[in-house]
Scaffold this active site. Structure first.
Site, mmCIF file in Angstrom:
data_model
loop_
_atom_site.group_PDB
_atom_site.id
_atom_site.type_symbol
_atom_site.label_atom_id
_atom_site.label_comp_id
_atom_site.label_asym_id
_atom_site.label_seq_id
_atom_site.Cartn_x
_atom_site.Cartn_y
_atom_site.Cartn_z
ATOM 1 C CE LYS A 195 -7.526 -2.845 6.330
ATOM 2 N NZ LYS A 195 -7.593 -1.375 6.471
ATOM 3 C CE LYS B 107 -4.679 -0.075 0.222
ATOM 4 N NZ LYS B 107 -5.381 -0.913 1.231
ATOM 5 C CD GLU C 235 -8.807 -1.023 0.379
ATOM 6 O OE1 GLU C 235 -7.844 -1.204 -0.413
ATOM 7 O OE2 GLU C 235 -8.688 -1.143 1.603
ATOM 8 C CE LYS D 238 -4.039 3.518 2.178
ATOM 9 N NZ LYS D 238 -5.282 3.026 2.781
ATOM 10 N N GLY E 36 -4.384 -4.754 5.716
ATOM 11 C CA GLY E 36 -3.378 -4.563 6.757
ATOM 12 C C GLY E 36 -3.650 -3.285 7.513
ATOM 13 C CG ASP F 245 -7.793 2.157 0.532
ATOM 14 O OD1 ASP F 245 -8.960 2.579 0.611
ATOM 15 O OD2 ASP F 245 -7.203 1.593 1.491
ATOM 16 C CB SER G 232 -0.877 -0.044 1.259
ATOM 17 O OG SER G 232 -1.671 1.094 1.363
ATOM 18 C CG ASP H 35 -10.665 -1.312 4.522
ATOM 19 O OD1 ASP H 35 -11.000 -1.793 5.610
ATOM 20 O OD2 ASP H 35 -9.539 -0.784 4.369
#
Ligand code: OSB
Ligand code: MG
Length: 366
Positions: free
Chosen positions: A263, A162, A214, A164, A291, A189, A136, A239
């Protein structure tokens, strides 16, 4: 088992680089660690994934500590005998608190499995001995800095990237990275940073062949995600909204999500996580293990979960070096884009107690 003692401690571990998301920037990880000791003297460890502030979820470190001390631990200690499977039942009357509850359940499960000489992976139903790793990547200061960070991860062997995103750091950033890496599995995400009116904007991501978007909208906005999934071709993956088996069932029934990030801390533990996995496997919904910038203690347990057959997408289960200069366990080292699933009893790893003491800012025994 009989619970003899529960130790709660707060540690501070600096991150190797600041991690910026749509909800803030973190430069170090404050973690609430749980250690249980049973009548045999067996210990079990877990970490609570709550962050310092309630920005990702309503839970936060000092709130979890208070919840555990005032309500959760007294309820557990009132039972003459307890198993990990009893924990969610005993704690059910206390609303919310999934992260706090998950850490207590996991520490008890670790001790229980150590006594039974069984690994967490075996207990959960793992079918793999190593899992594919994704990474991430935080919001960067500019596109060049982003590209440099992504390159370091691609060179290290990560199998999925991934990014952000947030309004103002989305289409251009994705386009830039996609041009540099036309083939790499890529996803984004948003951590709830968009609103229901952003469908047309987010549809501009469709041309970049992303695995998923996400959590674009508010955690409570299931209807909004369902509407958005009709405007955007890229799969939506929830998520923050998935806090239990029930919420996963609801989100799938309402077509608000077609992929799920599991998660364990967010859903109340590994036992609930397996139920979500089973639901998704039955419905052919891909899942992956998210995570929370875990230390080696939380990472070990996440790897056991990610080894279940329904975890078909690489998770945010990155190597220790992605997060910390020194981890609190033997570091997790990636080989060819994979991390090995711990095979020892329980979570299969132990913290380095000397190092743990050095970074402990609060410790109490109950
Ligand atoms: O939304 O997945 C998230 C970290 C902290 C809180 C929320 C999230 C994340 C990450 C990093 O994306 C995942 C990791 O590498 O542990
Ligand atoms: Mg997320």
């Amino acid at each position: 088992m009989k619970l003899k003692e529960i130790e709660l401690r707060i540690i501070h571990l600096p991150l190797v680089r600041p991690f910026r998301t749509s909800f803030g920037t973190q430069t170090s990880r404050e973690v609430l660690m749980v250690k249980v000791t049973n009548e045999n003297g067996t210990t079990g460890w877990a970490e609570c994934v709550a962050m310092s502030e309630p920005l990702y979820s309503p839970e936060y470190v000092s709130g979890c500590l208070d919840l555990m001390k005032k309500f959760l631990i007294p309820a557990l200690k009132s039972k003459p005998e307890i198993t990990a499977e009893d924990v969610p039942v005993v704690l059910k009357p206390f609303l919310g608190g999934q992260m706090a509850k998950a850490s207590l359940e996991t520490a008890i499960l670790d001790a229980q499995l150590r006594d039974q000489k069984t690994s967490l992976a075996t207990y959960l139903g793992a079918t793999k001995s190593k899992v594919e790793c994704g990474v991430s990547v935080g919001i960067a200061n500019n596109l060049e800095a982003l590209a440099e960070e992504v390159k370091s991860y691609v060179d290290a062997g990560y199998r999925r990237i991934k990014l952000k995103i947030e309004p103002g750091w989305d289409i251009e950033a994705v386009k830039y990275i996609r041009n540099l890496y036309p083939e790499i599995p890529l996803q984004v995400d948003a951590n709830q940073a968009y609103s229901r009116d952003d469908g047309k904007h987010l549809a501009k991501l469709d041309e970049f062949n992303l695995l998923l978007i996400e959590q674009p909208l508010d955690e409570h906005d299931i209807l909004g995600h369902a509407q958005l999934s009709k405007e955007v071709k890229t799969p939506i993956c929830l998520d923050e909204s998935i806090i239990s088996l029930q919420s996963a069932e609801d989100a799938l029934a309402l077509k608000a999500t077609t992929i799920i990030n599991v998660k364990p801390g967010r859903v109340g533990g590994y036992i609930e996580s397996v139920k979500i996995h089973d639901l998704c496997l039955k419905n052919k919904i891909p899942v992956w293990c998210g995570g929370m910038l875990e230390t080696g203690i939380g990472r070990a347990a996440n790897l056991a979960l990610a080894a279940l057959p329904g975890f078909t997408l690489p998770g945010d289960t990155s190597a220790s070096a992605r997060y910390f200069k020194q981890d609190i366990t033997t570091p997790f080292v990636m080989e060819d884009g994979y991390l090995n699933v711990p095979q020892g009893a329980g979570i299969g790893v132990e913290p380095d107690l000397d190092f743990l003491d050095q970074i402990t800012t609060h410790k109490e025994k109950i």
